[in-house]
Design a protein around this motif. Structure first.
Motif, PDB file in Angstrom:
ATOM      1  N   UNK A 111       4.507   3.662  -5.526  1.00 51.52           N
ATOM      2  CA  UNK A 111       3.909   2.470  -6.108  1.00 51.52           C
ATOM      3  C   UNK A 111       4.846   1.849  -7.144  1.00 51.52           C
ATOM      4  N   UNK A 112       5.437   2.690  -7.971  1.00 51.68           N
ATOM      5  CA  UNK A 112       6.309   2.189  -9.031  1.00 51.68           C
ATOM      6  C   UNK A 112       7.545   1.506  -8.468  1.00 51.68           C
ATOM      7  N   UNK A 113       7.997   1.951  -7.302  1.00 49.03           N
ATOM      8  CA  UNK A 113       9.217   1.398  -6.712  1.00 49.03           C
ATOM      9  C   UNK A 113       8.992   0.053  -6.042  1.00 49.03           C
ATOM     10  N   UNK A 114       7.736  -0.285  -5.763  1.00 47.77           N
ATOM     11  CA  UNK A 114       7.459  -1.506  -5.001  1.00 47.77           C
ATOM     12  C   UNK A 114       6.073  -2.022  -5.391  1.00 47.77           C
ATOM     13  N   UNK A 115       6.039  -3.132  -6.121  1.00 48.69           N
ATOM     14  CA  UNK A 115       4.745  -3.676  -6.561  1.00 48.69           C
ATOM     15  C   UNK A 115       3.849  -4.022  -5.386  1.00 48.69           C
ATOM     16  N   UNK A 116       4.458  -4.499  -4.307  1.00 50.25           N
ATOM     17  CA  UNK A 116       3.657  -4.826  -3.131  1.00 50.25           C
ATOM     18  C   UNK A 116       2.991  -3.592  -2.559  1.00 50.25           C
ATOM     19  N   UNK A 117       3.733  -2.495  -2.477  1.00 47.88           N
ATOM     20  CA  UNK A 117       3.158  -1.261  -1.949  1.00 47.88           C
ATOM     21  C   UNK A 117       2.120  -0.697  -2.905  1.00 47.88           C
ATOM     22  N   UNK A 118       2.322  -0.922  -4.200  1.00 48.06           N
ATOM     23  CA  UNK A 118       1.309  -0.513  -5.180  1.00 48.06           C
ATOM     24  C   UNK A 118      -0.022  -1.169  -4.850  1.00 48.06           C
ATOM     25  N   UNK A 119       0.029  -2.434  -4.443  1.00 49.90           N
ATOM     26  CA  UNK A 119      -1.195  -3.146  -4.064  1.00 49.90           C
ATOM     27  C   UNK A 119      -1.725  -2.668  -2.720  1.00 49.90           C
ATOM     28  N   UNK A 120      -0.817  -2.446  -1.770  1.00 51.23           N
ATOM     29  CA  UNK A 120      -1.229  -2.029  -0.426  1.00 51.23           C
ATOM     30  C   UNK A 120      -2.079  -0.766  -0.477  1.00 51.23           C
ATOM     31  N   UNK A 121      -1.709   0.173  -1.345  1.00 59.84           N
ATOM     32  CA  UNK A 121      -2.426   1.447  -1.405  1.00 59.84           C
ATOM     33  C   UNK A 121      -3.811   1.329  -2.039  1.00 59.84           C
ATOM     34  N   UNK A 122      -4.118   0.178  -2.628  1.00 64.22           N
ATOM     35  CA  UNK A 122      -5.441   0.004  -3.240  1.00 64.22           C
ATOM     36  C   UNK A 122      -6.235  -1.114  -2.558  1.00 64.22           C
ATOM     37  N   UNK A 123      -5.768  -1.551  -1.389  1.00 69.88           N
ATOM     38  CA  UNK A 123      -6.446  -2.610  -0.648  1.00 69.88           C
ATOM     39  C   UNK A 123      -6.595  -2.174   0.810  1.00 69.88           C
ATOM     40  N   UNK A 124      -7.418  -2.897   1.557  1.00 72.98           N
ATOM     41  CA  UNK A 124      -7.540  -2.636   2.993  1.00 72.98           C
ATOM     42  C   UNK A 124      -7.178  -3.911   3.745  1.00 72.98           C
ATOM     43  N   UNK A 125      -6.625  -3.729   4.954  1.00 71.63           N
ATOM     44  CA  UNK A 125      -6.197  -4.835   5.790  1.00 71.63           C
ATOM     45  C   UNK A 125      -6.726  -4.582   7.204  1.00 71.63           C
ATOM     46  N   UNK A 126      -7.992  -4.957   7.451  1.00 67.66           N
ATOM     47  CA  UNK A 126      -8.634  -4.616   8.722  1.00 67.66           C
ATOM     48  C   UNK A 126      -7.859  -5.050   9.959  1.00 67.66           C
ATOM     49  N   UNK A 127      -7.155  -6.180   9.865  1.00 70.82           N
ATOM     50  CA  UNK A 127      -6.431  -6.682  11.040  1.00 70.82           C
ATOM     51  C   UNK A 127      -5.091  -5.978  11.243  1.00 70.82           C
TER      52      UNK A 127
END
Length: 229
Positions: A111-127
Motif C-alpha cells: 500500500x505504501x509503495x502505490x497509493x492506487x493499490x492502497x485504495x484497491x485493497x479497500x475497495x471492490x470492483x465488481x466488473x
C-alpha cells in the motif's frame, strides 16, 4: 489519419499489422499513464486525466477500456498477483505467527509503495472479474493463516479477518495523508496494530521510531494545501 481500432479480418487478406501495432502502443501508453497517476494520486484520478497523461483522446481510451473497472483490472493485475503470492509465502513459513506478522507488514508495504493499490485493497470492483477472483483467493488463504497463527497461541483469539480490513483502511489513510512528507509513518502504525493483535507472551515486532515532528507537520500542511510542500 490512423484509427486505433483493429480492422476486421477477411479471408485471404492479411491483417493490417500497422494499425494493430498502433492500437497496442496506445494501450501500453494508457496503462503506463494510469499506473503513474494512480500511484501518485490514487484512484480518484479521472479517466479524462488518464487520457491526457497518455496523450490519447477520450474515444481512444474508451475503446481500449470501456469502464474504470476494466482499467483498474489491467493496471493492478500484477500487483494482485504479488498480493496473492504474499499470503502463499506466509503459509509456507514454518512459524505461523512470524508468517502472519510478515504477511501483514508486506501488504501494508505494498500500500505504501502505490497509493492506487492502497485504495484497491479497500475497495471492490465488481466488473473487474480477474482482480476480484485473486482477492477472494487471497482472503481464503488469509483465513487459513489466521487459524494457524491462533493455533500457536500467539494471535489473540478475538482477532477476526475484519481487523485486517480495518488496518488496511487505516493504513491507506496514513499513506495518502503523509505522502512524501513522512513516508515511513505507516511502519509505526502497522507495528502498533500487530502488537495489539498479539496474545500475552507472543514475540512482539519491533516498534519503528515515530516520524519527526517537523515531518508530521509537513504532512498536516499537505492535507490542507494539496501539492508539493
Amino acid at each position: 489519419m490512423h484509427s486505433d481500432a483493429a480492422p476486421d479480418e477477411t479471408p485471404g487478406r492479411p491483417p493490417d499489422t500497422g494499425l494493430r501495432a498502433d492500437a497496442e502502443r496506445n494501450r501500453d501508453r494508457i496503462l503506463a499513464a494510469a499506473r503513474r497517476l494512480f500511484a501518485t494520486e490514487g484512484l480518484s484520478v479521472s479517466m479524462a486525466s488518464v487520457a491526457r497523461e497518455a496523450g490519447v483522446g477520450k474515444a481512444t481510451l474508451s475503446r481500449r477500456f470501456a469502464t474504470r473497472d476494466e482499467l483498474v483490472n489491467a493496471v493492478f493485475a500484477d500487483r494482485m498477483d504479488a498480493y496473492a503470492s504474499a499470503v502463499t509465502e506466509a503459509l509456507a513459513d514454518p512459524e505461523p505467527w512470524r508468517g502472519f506478522t510478515g504477511y501483514v507488514t508486506a501488504v501494508c508495504a505494498m500500500q505504501a509503495a502505490d497509493r492506487g493499490f492502497a485504495d484497491v485493497l479497500t475497495m471492490t470492483f465488481p466488473a473487474a472479474k480477474a482482480l476480484e477472483k485473486r482477492r477472494a483467493e487471497s482472503y481464503n488463504a488469509f483465513l487459513e493463516l489466521v487459524a494457524r497463527a491462533k493455533g500457536t497461541g500467539h494471535l489473540r483469539d478475538d482477532f477476526t479477518s475484519q481487523d485486517l480490513v480495518i488496518l488496511l483502511m487505516a493504513n491507506a489513510g496514513v499513506v495518502n495523508a503523509t505522502g512524501e512528507a513522512a513516508p515511513d509513518t505507516w511502519r509505526r502504525l502497522t507495528a502498533h496494530m500487530l502488537r495489539s493483535y498479539a496474545a500475552p507472551g507472543a514475540p512482539l515486532p519491533a516498534l519503528p521510531d515515530a516520524p519527526a515532528r517537523a515531518a508530521l507537520y509537513r504532512a498536516m500542511v499537505r492535507l490542507t494545501r494539496p501539492g508539493p510542500t
